[in-house]
Motif scaffolding. Structure first.
Motif, PDB file in Angstrom:
ATOM      1  N   GLN A  13       0.991  -1.700  -0.006  1.00 44.19           N
ATOM      2  CA  GLN A  13      -0.057  -0.139  -0.421  1.00 44.19           C
ATOM      3  C   GLN A  13       0.610   1.207   0.199  1.00 44.19           C
ATOM      4  O   GLN A  13       2.615   1.113   0.638  1.00 44.19           O
ATOM      5  N   ASN A  14       0.553   2.935  -0.211  1.00 42.34           N
ATOM      6  CA  ASN A  14       1.180   3.245  -0.552  1.00 42.34           C
ATOM      7  C   ASN A  14       1.755   3.517   1.117  1.00 42.34           C
ATOM      8  O   ASN A  14       2.640   4.427   0.866  1.00 42.34           O
ATOM      9  N   ASP A  15       1.089   4.158   1.879  1.00 45.35           N
ATOM     10  CA  ASP A  15       1.365   4.389   3.502  1.00 45.35           C
ATOM     11  C   ASP A  15       3.057   3.103   3.502  1.00 45.35           C
ATOM     12  O   ASP A  15       3.665   3.678   4.438  1.00 45.35           O
ATOM     13  N   THR A  16       2.242   2.222   3.399  1.00 39.86           N
ATOM     14  CA  THR A  16       3.914   1.364   3.829  1.00 39.86           C
ATOM     15  C   THR A  16       4.982   1.398   3.020  1.00 39.86           C
ATOM     16  O   THR A  16       6.260   1.630   2.883  1.00 39.86           O
ATOM     17  N   ILE A  17       4.587   2.104   1.223  1.00 38.25           N
ATOM     18  CA  ILE A  17       5.840   2.662   0.856  1.00 38.25           C
ATOM     19  C   ILE A  17       6.375   3.581   0.961  1.00 38.25           C
ATOM     20  O   ILE A  17       7.662   3.938   1.262  1.00 38.25           O
ATOM     21  N   TRP A  18       6.082   4.631   1.522  1.00 41.15           N
ATOM     22  CA  TRP A  18       6.248   5.549   2.476  1.00 41.15           C
ATOM     23  C   TRP A  18       7.039   5.917   3.669  1.00 41.15           C
ATOM     24  O   TRP A  18       8.035   6.094   3.818  1.00 41.15           O
ATOM     25  N   ARG A  19       6.390   4.539   4.034  1.00 39.71           N
ATOM     26  CA  ARG A  19       6.824   4.032   5.811  1.00 39.71           C
ATOM     27  C   ARG A  19       8.722   3.336   5.033  1.00 39.71           C
ATOM     28  O   ARG A  19      10.009   3.609   6.061  1.00 39.71           O
ATOM     29  N   LEU A  20       8.562   2.756   4.473  1.00 36.13           N
ATOM     30  CA  LEU A  20      10.201   2.203   3.681  1.00 36.13           C
ATOM     31  C   LEU A  20      10.515   3.048   3.382  1.00 36.13           C
ATOM     32  O   LEU A  20      11.917   3.290   3.586  1.00 36.13           O
ATOM     33  N   GLU A  21      10.834   3.637   2.610  1.00 37.48           N
ATOM     34  CA  GLU A  21      10.603   4.907   2.159  1.00 37.48           C
ATOM     35  C   GLU A  21      11.890   5.568   2.872  1.00 37.48           C
ATOM     36  O   GLU A  21      12.953   5.938   3.438  1.00 37.48           O
ATOM     37  N   ALA A  22      11.312   6.130   4.135  1.00 31.68           N
ATOM     38  CA  ALA A  22      11.834   7.186   4.870  1.00 31.68           C
ATOM     39  C   ALA A  22      12.592   6.235   6.000  1.00 31.68           C
ATOM     40  O   ALA A  22      13.455   6.614   5.753  1.00 31.68           O
ATOM     41  N   LYS A  23      12.467   5.076   5.611  1.00 33.29           N
ATOM     42  CA  LYS A  23      14.260   4.839   6.526  1.00 33.29           C
ATOM     43  C   LYS A  23      14.487   3.867   5.740  1.00 33.29           C
ATOM     44  O   LYS A  23      15.651   2.992   6.023  1.00 33.29           O
ATOM     45  N   LEU A  25      14.818   2.054   3.221  1.00 31.46           N
ATOM     46  CA  LEU A  25      14.290   0.244   3.280  1.00 31.46           C
ATOM     47  C   LEU A  25      13.464  -0.308   1.693  1.00 31.46           C
ATOM     48  O   LEU A  25      13.227  -1.070   1.197  1.00 31.46           O
ATOM     49  N   PHE A  26      13.573   1.321   0.780  1.00 26.30           N
ATOM     50  CA  PHE A  26      12.353   1.073  -0.577  1.00 26.30           C
ATOM     51  C   PHE A  26      13.411   1.752  -1.638  1.00 26.30           C
ATOM     52  O   PHE A  26      13.384   2.821  -1.098  1.00 26.30           O
ATOM     53  N   PRO A  27      13.092   1.810  -2.133  1.00 24.65           N
ATOM     54  CA  PRO A  27      14.117   2.600  -3.596  1.00 24.65           C
ATOM     55  C   PRO A  27      13.551   4.090  -3.086  1.00 24.65           C
ATOM     56  O   PRO A  27      11.491   3.740  -3.234  1.00 24.65           O
ATOM     57  N   LYS A  28      14.212   5.407  -3.766  1.00 22.93           N
ATOM     58  CA  LYS A  28      13.127   6.773  -3.596  1.00 22.93           C
ATOM     59  C   LYS A  28      13.035   7.332  -4.622  1.00 22.93           C
ATOM     60  O   LYS A  28      13.120   6.558  -5.830  1.00 22.93           O
ATOM     61  N   ARG A  29      11.501   7.163  -4.668  1.00 22.19           N
ATOM     62  CA  ARG A  29      10.767   7.908  -5.362  1.00 22.19           C
ATOM     63  C   ARG A  29      11.633   8.883  -6.334  1.00 22.19           C
ATOM     64  O   ARG A  29      12.077   9.699  -6.014  1.00 22.19           O
ATOM     65  N   ILE A  30      11.698   9.732  -7.908  1.00 22.02           N
ATOM     66  CA  ILE A  30      11.561  10.481  -8.628  1.00 22.02           C
ATOM     67  C   ILE A  30      10.943  11.321  -9.169  1.00 22.02           C
ATOM     68  O   ILE A  30      10.112  11.455  -9.289  1.00 22.02           O
ATOM     69  N   LYS A  31      10.786  12.462  -8.541  1.00 21.58           N
ATOM     70  CA  LYS A  31       8.990  13.533  -8.807  1.00 21.58           C
ATOM     71  C   LYS A  31       9.273  13.518 -10.312  1.00 21.58           C
ATOM     72  O   LYS A  31      10.075  14.308 -11.066  1.00 21.58           O
TER      73      LYS A  31
END
Length: 62
Positions: A13-23, A25-31
């Motif tokens: 879910q979107n929230d999970t990806i946000w949390r993993l990115e903050a830690k 633990l997931f690739p960073k998004r690109i604007k």
């Protein structure tokens, strides 16, 4: 990859990806635009491959 593609591929879910990115633990998004984000497909694929490798490494050998 666009957000909808990442959500479909990872089944997260979107929230999970946000949390993993903050830690980190997931690739960073690109604007990509004012209201659009994306990810580098190779990075998301590598992240998935790492998760699968961890799963198989954690299995006990019979």
């Amino acid at each position: 990859m666009l957000k909808r593609e990442v959500l479909a591929l990872t089944r997260l879910q979107n929230d999970t990806i946000w949390r993993l990115e903050a830690k980190n633990l997931f690739p960073k998004r690109i604007k990509l635009g004012e209201k659009k984000v994306g990810w580098i497909e190779a990075e998301v694929s590598a992240w998935l491959a790492d998760r699968m490798a961890e799963r198989f490494e954690a299995r006990p050998v019979a």
